[in-house]
Design a protein around this motif. Structure first.
Motif, PDB file in Angstrom:
ATOM      1  N   VAL A 150       0.858  -1.179   0.000  1.00 18.69           N
ATOM      2  CA  VAL A 150       0.000   0.000   0.000  1.00 18.69           C
ATOM      3  C   VAL A 150       0.891   1.225   0.000  1.00 18.69           C
ATOM      4  O   VAL A 150       1.871   1.296   0.755  1.00 18.69           O
ATOM      5  N   GLN A 151       0.566   2.175  -0.853  1.00 16.50           N
ATOM      6  CA  GLN A 151       1.313   3.423  -0.891  1.00 16.50           C
ATOM      7  C   GLN A 151       0.405   4.547  -0.364  1.00 16.50           C
ATOM      8  O   GLN A 151      -0.776   4.610  -0.703  1.00 16.50           O
ATOM      9  N   LEU A 152       1.000   5.408   0.444  1.00 19.81           N
ATOM     10  CA  LEU A 152       0.265   6.521   1.044  1.00 19.81           C
ATOM     11  C   LEU A 152       0.968   7.828   0.706  1.00 19.81           C
ATOM     12  O   LEU A 152       2.177   7.948   0.921  1.00 19.81           O
ATOM     13  N   VAL A 153       0.216   8.786   0.209  1.00 23.52           N
ATOM     14  CA  VAL A 153       0.785  10.084  -0.142  1.00 23.52           C
ATOM     15  C   VAL A 153      -0.004  11.168   0.583  1.00 23.52           C
ATOM     16  O   VAL A 153      -1.207  11.347   0.347  1.00 23.52           O
ATOM     17  N   GLU A 154       0.686  11.881   1.454  1.00 20.70           N
ATOM     18  CA  GLU A 154       0.056  12.934   2.247  1.00 20.70           C
ATOM     19  C   GLU A 154       0.254  14.289   1.585  1.00 20.70           C
ATOM     20  O   GLU A 154       1.232  14.523   0.872  1.00 20.70           O
ATOM     21  N   SER A 155      -0.652  15.197   1.899  1.00 23.44           N
ATOM     22  CA  SER A 155      -0.522  16.581   1.450  1.00 23.44           C
ATOM     23  C   SER A 155      -1.332  17.472   2.387  1.00 23.44           C
ATOM     24  O   SER A 155      -2.154  16.985   3.175  1.00 23.44           O
ATOM     25  N   GLY A 156      -1.077  18.772   2.297  1.00 24.21           N
ATOM     26  CA  GLY A 156      -1.893  19.729   3.039  1.00 24.21           C
ATOM     27  C   GLY A 156      -1.230  20.372   4.236  1.00 24.21           C
ATOM     28  O   GLY A 156      -1.828  21.245   4.875  1.00 24.21           O
ATOM     29  N   GLY A 157      -0.028  19.979   4.576  1.00 22.26           N
ATOM     30  CA  GLY A 157       0.633  20.610   5.705  1.00 22.26           C
ATOM     31  C   GLY A 157       1.056  22.027   5.368  1.00 22.26           C
ATOM     32  O   GLY A 157       0.949  22.485   4.236  1.00 22.26           O
ATOM     33  N   GLY A 158       1.542  22.740   6.386  1.00 20.79           N
ATOM     34  CA  GLY A 158       2.009  24.097   6.162  1.00 20.79           C
ATOM     35  C   GLY A 158       2.106  24.870   7.446  1.00 20.79           C
ATOM     36  O   GLY A 158       2.100  24.307   8.544  1.00 20.79           O
ATOM     37  N   LEU A 159       2.204  26.187   7.288  1.00 19.15           N
ATOM     38  CA  LEU A 159       2.343  27.105   8.413  1.00 19.15           C
ATOM     39  C   LEU A 159       1.018  27.843   8.609  1.00 19.15           C
ATOM     40  O   LEU A 159       0.454  28.375   7.644  1.00 19.15           O
ATOM     41  N   VAL A 160       0.547  27.887   9.844  1.00 20.16           N
ATOM     42  CA  VAL A 160      -0.707  28.562  10.142  1.00 20.16           C
ATOM     43  C   VAL A 160      -0.602  29.221  11.507  1.00 20.16           C
ATOM     44  O   VAL A 160       0.175  28.762  12.363  1.00 20.16           O
ATOM     45  N   GLN A 161      -1.344  30.291  11.696  1.00 21.97           N
ATOM     46  CA  GLN A 161      -1.347  30.958  12.990  1.00 21.97           C
ATOM     47  C   GLN A 161      -2.253  30.209  13.968  1.00 21.97           C
ATOM     48  O   GLN A 161      -3.193  29.510  13.567  1.00 21.97           O
ATOM     49  N   ALA A 162      -1.970  30.377  15.228  1.00 21.19           N
ATOM     50  CA  ALA A 162      -2.806  29.769  16.269  1.00 21.19           C
ATOM     51  C   ALA A 162      -4.256  30.198  16.079  1.00 21.19           C
ATOM     52  O   ALA A 162      -4.536  31.361  15.788  1.00 21.19           O
ATOM     53  N   GLY A 163      -5.162  29.232  16.231  1.00 21.43           N
ATOM     54  CA  GLY A 163      -6.577  29.483  16.015  1.00 21.43           C
ATOM     55  C   GLY A 163      -7.036  29.194  14.602  1.00 21.43           C
ATOM     56  O   GLY A 163      -8.247  29.149  14.331  1.00 21.43           O
ATOM     57  N   GLY A 164      -6.081  28.988  13.706  1.00 18.90           N
ATOM     58  CA  GLY A 164      -6.421  28.732  12.320  1.00 18.90           C
ATOM     59  C   GLY A 164      -6.738  27.270  12.054  1.00 18.90           C
ATOM     60  O   GLY A 164      -6.806  26.450  12.979  1.00 18.90           O
ATOM     61  N   SER A 165      -6.916  26.969  10.768  1.00 14.98           N
ATOM     62  CA  SER A 165      -7.302  25.621  10.349  1.00 14.98           C
ATOM     63  C   SER A 165      -6.432  25.139   9.204  1.00 14.98           C
ATOM     64  O   SER A 165      -5.907  25.944   8.425  1.00 14.98           O
ATOM     65  N   LEU A 166      -6.301  23.827   9.117  1.00 18.29           N
ATOM     66  CA  LEU A 166      -5.647  23.165   7.998  1.00 18.29           C
ATOM     67  C   LEU A 166      -6.373  21.860   7.736  1.00 18.29           C
ATOM     68  O   LEU A 166      -6.948  21.280   8.661  1.00 18.29           O
ATOM     69  N   ARG A 167      -6.307  21.394   6.491  1.00 21.66           N
ATOM     70  CA  ARG A 167      -6.852  20.078   6.174  1.00 21.66           C
ATOM     71  C   ARG A 167      -5.756  19.240   5.524  1.00 21.66           C
ATOM     72  O   ARG A 167      -5.202  19.628   4.491  1.00 21.66           O
ATOM     73  N   LEU A 168      -5.474  18.106   6.134  1.00 21.85           N
ATOM     74  CA  LEU A 168      -4.515  17.151   5.583  1.00 21.85           C
ATOM     75  C   LEU A 168      -5.254  16.095   4.776  1.00 21.85           C
ATOM     76  O   LEU A 168      -6.375  15.716   5.120  1.00 21.85           O
ATOM     77  N   SER A 169      -4.602  15.647   3.712  1.00 25.12           N
ATOM     78  CA  SER A 169      -5.153  14.574   2.884  1.00 25.12           C
ATOM     79  C   SER A 169      -4.141  13.454   2.788  1.00 25.12           C
ATOM     80  O   SER A 169      -2.929  13.688   2.843  1.00 25.12           O
TER      81      SER A 169
END
Length: 124
Positions: free
Chosen positions: A2-21
């Motif tokens: 099985v191969q897994l490829v992640e994306s969606g990380g980064g830099l965000v300020q406290a209180g913010g949101s991110l979505r990882l895939s």
């Protein structure tokens, strides 16, 4: 395999949101579950969330409960981690993991395959 490829990380300020895939490919059939773990510098790998692919049952680590949501898209073989109300202590490398059983698990050694990791940095 099985191969897994992640994306969606980064830099965000406290209180913010991110979505990882995390897109899974390969032998993704039958009963299985997927999860997210994270590891901050100098710390052990920590369980974040998991989802059973067939039932949709989910489970969260105490530190993210109420702020993070794990979900899946069956057609795309992709698992997501929606992260809201982010805190500086959420800063870590986030790893996607695949478990060749449909029951959910919180221990990293219960997972068979891992992604390469994606960095999430939350500034104060």
């Amino acid at each position: 395999q099985v191969q897994l490829v992640e994306s969606g990380g980064g830099l965000v300020q406290a209180g913010g949101s991110l979505r990882l895939s995390c897109a899974a490919s390969g032998r993704t059939f039958g009963s299985y579950s997927m999860g997210w773990f994270r590891q901050a510098p100098g710390k052990e790998r920590e369980f974040v969330a998991t989802i059973s692919w067939s039932s949709g049952a989910t489970y969260y680590g105490d530190s993210v409960k109420g702020r993070f949501t794990i979900s899946r898209d069956n057609a795309k073989n992709t698992v997501y981690l929606q992260m809201n109300s982010l805190k500086p202590e959420d800063t870590a490398v986030y790893y996607c993991a695949f478990r060749s059983l449909g029951t959910i698990a919180t221990l990293s050694d219960r997972y068979n395959y891992w992604g390469q990791g994606t960095q999430v940095t939350v500034s104060s």
